[in-house]
Structures are given as structure tokens and as C-alpha cells.
Design a protein around this motif. Sequence first.
Motif, PDB file in Angstrom:
ATOM      1  N   LEU A 225       0.829  -1.216   0.000  1.00  0.00           N
ATOM      2  CA  LEU A 225       0.000   0.000   0.000  1.00  0.00           C
ATOM      3  C   LEU A 225       0.859   1.261   0.000  1.00  0.00           C
ATOM      4  O   LEU A 225       0.557   2.222  -0.710  1.00  0.00           O
ATOM      5  N   VAL A 226       1.926   1.252   0.771  1.00  0.00           N
ATOM      6  CA  VAL A 226       2.831   2.408   0.790  1.00  0.00           C
ATOM      7  C   VAL A 226       3.479   2.590  -0.583  1.00  0.00           C
ATOM      8  O   VAL A 226       3.559   3.706  -1.100  1.00  0.00           O
ATOM      9  N   LEU A 227       3.940   1.507  -1.178  1.00  0.00           N
ATOM     10  CA  LEU A 227       4.544   1.599  -2.507  1.00  0.00           C
ATOM     11  C   LEU A 227       3.539   2.101  -3.540  1.00  0.00           C
ATOM     12  O   LEU A 227       3.878   2.893  -4.423  1.00  0.00           O
ATOM     13  N   GLY A 228       2.294   1.658  -3.445  1.00  0.00           N
ATOM     14  CA  GLY A 228       1.259   2.134  -4.361  1.00  0.00           C
ATOM     15  C   GLY A 228       0.998   3.614  -4.197  1.00  0.00           C
ATOM     16  O   GLY A 228       0.857   4.354  -5.182  1.00  0.00           O
ATOM     17  N   ALA A 229       0.925   4.084  -2.959  1.00  0.00           N
ATOM     18  CA  ALA A 229       0.700   5.512  -2.710  1.00  0.00           C
ATOM     19  C   ALA A 229       1.864   6.344  -3.253  1.00  0.00           C
ATOM     20  O   ALA A 229       1.665   7.399  -3.863  1.00  0.00           O
ATOM     21  N   LEU A 230       3.081   5.878  -3.035  1.00  0.00           N
ATOM     22  CA  LEU A 230       4.242   6.594  -3.563  1.00  0.00           C
ATOM     23  C   LEU A 230       4.255   6.592  -5.093  1.00  0.00           C
ATOM     24  O   LEU A 230       4.637   7.587  -5.720  1.00  0.00           O
ATOM     25  N   ALA A 231       3.832   5.512  -5.705  1.00  0.00           N
ATOM     26  CA  ALA A 231       3.776   5.447  -7.162  1.00  0.00           C
ATOM     27  C   ALA A 231       2.769   6.453  -7.710  1.00  0.00           C
ATOM     28  O   ALA A 231       3.022   7.103  -8.731  1.00  0.00           O
ATOM     29  N   VAL A 232       1.648   6.623  -7.021  1.00  0.00           N
ATOM     30  CA  VAL A 232       0.654   7.606  -7.451  1.00  0.00           C
ATOM     31  C   VAL A 232       1.224   9.012  -7.350  1.00  0.00           C
ATOM     32  O   VAL A 232       1.047   9.846  -8.240  1.00  0.00           O
ATOM     33  N   ARG A 233       1.945   9.299  -6.263  1.00  0.00           N
ATOM     34  CA  ARG A 233       2.553  10.622  -6.104  1.00  0.00           C
ATOM     35  C   ARG A 233       3.594  10.890  -7.188  1.00  0.00           C
ATOM     36  O   ARG A 233       3.661  11.991  -7.743  1.00  0.00           O
ATOM     37  N   VAL A 234       4.414   9.894  -7.491  1.00  0.00           N
ATOM     38  CA  VAL A 234       5.426  10.051  -8.543  1.00  0.00           C
ATOM     39  C   VAL A 234       4.756  10.290  -9.889  1.00  0.00           C
ATOM     40  O   VAL A 234       5.182  11.147 -10.671  1.00  0.00           O
ATOM     41  N   TYR A 235       3.686   9.559 -10.163  1.00  0.00           N
ATOM     42  CA  TYR A 235       2.957   9.718 -11.426  1.00  0.00           C
ATOM     43  C   TYR A 235       2.408  11.140 -11.554  1.00  0.00           C
ATOM     44  O   TYR A 235       2.515  11.758 -12.610  1.00  0.00           O
ATOM     45  N   ARG A 236       1.844  11.674 -10.473  1.00  0.00           N
ATOM     46  CA  ARG A 236       1.314  13.037 -10.508  1.00  0.00           C
ATOM     47  C   ARG A 236       2.423  14.053 -10.761  1.00  0.00           C
ATOM     48  O   ARG A 236       2.258  14.995 -11.534  1.00  0.00           O
ATOM     49  N   GLU A 237       3.554  13.870 -10.117  1.00  0.00           N
ATOM     50  CA  GLU A 237       4.673  14.797 -10.309  1.00  0.00           C
ATOM     51  C   GLU A 237       5.215  14.718 -11.735  1.00  0.00           C
ATOM     52  O   GLU A 237       5.608  15.721 -12.318  1.00  0.00           O
ATOM     53  N   VAL A 238       5.250  13.516 -12.297  1.00  0.00           N
ATOM     54  CA  VAL A 238       5.707  13.359 -13.683  1.00  0.00           C
ATOM     55  C   VAL A 238       4.752  14.073 -14.637  1.00  0.00           C
ATOM     56  O   VAL A 238       5.189  14.730 -15.590  1.00  0.00           O
ATOM     57  N   LEU A 239       3.450  13.985 -14.379  1.00  0.00           N
ATOM     58  CA  LEU A 239       2.487  14.708 -15.206  1.00  0.00           C
ATOM     59  C   LEU A 239       2.693  16.210 -15.120  1.00  0.00           C
ATOM     60  O   LEU A 239       2.684  16.915 -16.146  1.00  0.00           O
ATOM     61  N   LEU A 240       2.903  16.722 -13.914  1.00  0.00           N
ATOM     62  CA  LEU A 240       3.150  18.158 -13.754  1.00  0.00           C
ATOM     63  C   LEU A 240       4.429  18.583 -14.463  1.00  0.00           C
ATOM     64  O   LEU A 240       4.471  19.621 -15.135  1.00  0.00           O
ATOM     65  N   LEU A 241       5.464  17.790 -14.326  1.00  0.00           N
ATOM     66  CA  LEU A 241       6.734  18.106 -14.983  1.00  0.00           C
ATOM     67  C   LEU A 241       6.588  18.095 -16.496  1.00  0.00           C
ATOM     68  O   LEU A 241       7.119  18.968 -17.191  1.00  0.00           O
ATOM     69  N   SER A 242       5.862  17.128 -17.031  1.00  0.00           N
ATOM     70  CA  SER A 242       5.697  17.062 -18.486  1.00  0.00           C
ATOM     71  C   SER A 242       4.899  18.259 -18.991  1.00  0.00           C
ATOM     72  O   SER A 242       5.192  18.793 -20.068  1.00  0.00           O
ATOM     73  N   ARG A 243       3.908  18.712 -18.227  1.00  0.00           N
ATOM     74  CA  ARG A 243       3.164  19.906 -18.634  1.00  0.00           C
ATOM     75  C   ARG A 243       4.057  21.138 -18.629  1.00  0.00           C
ATOM     76  O   ARG A 243       3.993  21.971 -19.528  1.00  0.00           O
ATOM     77  N   GLU A 244       4.893  21.265 -17.614  1.00  0.00           N
ATOM     78  CA  GLU A 244       5.797  22.407 -17.553  1.00  0.00           C
ATOM     79  C   GLU A 244       6.818  22.359 -18.685  1.00  0.00           C
ATOM     80  O   GLU A 244       7.148  23.396 -19.273  1.00  0.00           O
ATOM     81  N   LEU A 245       7.323  21.178 -18.986  1.00  0.00           N
ATOM     82  CA  LEU A 245       8.269  21.048 -20.096  1.00  0.00           C
ATOM     83  C   LEU A 245       7.609  21.400 -21.428  1.00  0.00           C
ATOM     84  O   LEU A 245       8.229  22.041 -22.279  1.00  0.00           O
TER      85      LEU A 245
END
Length: 73
Positions: free
Chosen positions: A17-37
Motif C-alpha cells: 500500500l505504501v509503494l502504491g501511494a508513492l507510485a501515485v505521487r510520482v505519477y502526478r509529479e511526472v504529469l506536472l513536470l511534463s506539462r511544464e516542459l
Amino acid sequence: MPWLIFSVAVLSTAGLLVLGALAVRVYREVLLLSRELDGSARRLSRSAAALEFAAEPVARRAGQLVLNEPEPT
């Protein structure tokens, strides 16, 4: 002994569950980074086009100066 099996199962589930929650957070940050790029790339493209547009008259003028330059004797 059954408590050991139960505790291992609970800890494994909690870890997943912790790994899943962290994966969701990483995915959200990657989406934000790709939008900024993407936004940065678009701004850079517009700036390059504006620079090219502004440099054209200067390049033409430089070409005229070179063509009208007297020949050395």
C-alpha cells in the motif's frame, strides 16, 4: 506460530500500500513536470520564431553592406 504468518501478511500488505501511494505521487509529479516542459518548449519555439523574424532585416542589411563594399586596391 500462526501470529507470525499473520504479521508477515499484514506487513507485506502495508508495504504494498505504501509503494502504491508513492507510485501515485510520482505519477502526478511526472504529469506536472511534463506539462511544464511542454509549456517551456512552446515558449522557446515562440521566442526562436520572434528572434528569427527580428534578425531577418539585420541579416539583409549586413548582406547589402558586404555587396556594396568597395574592392581593395
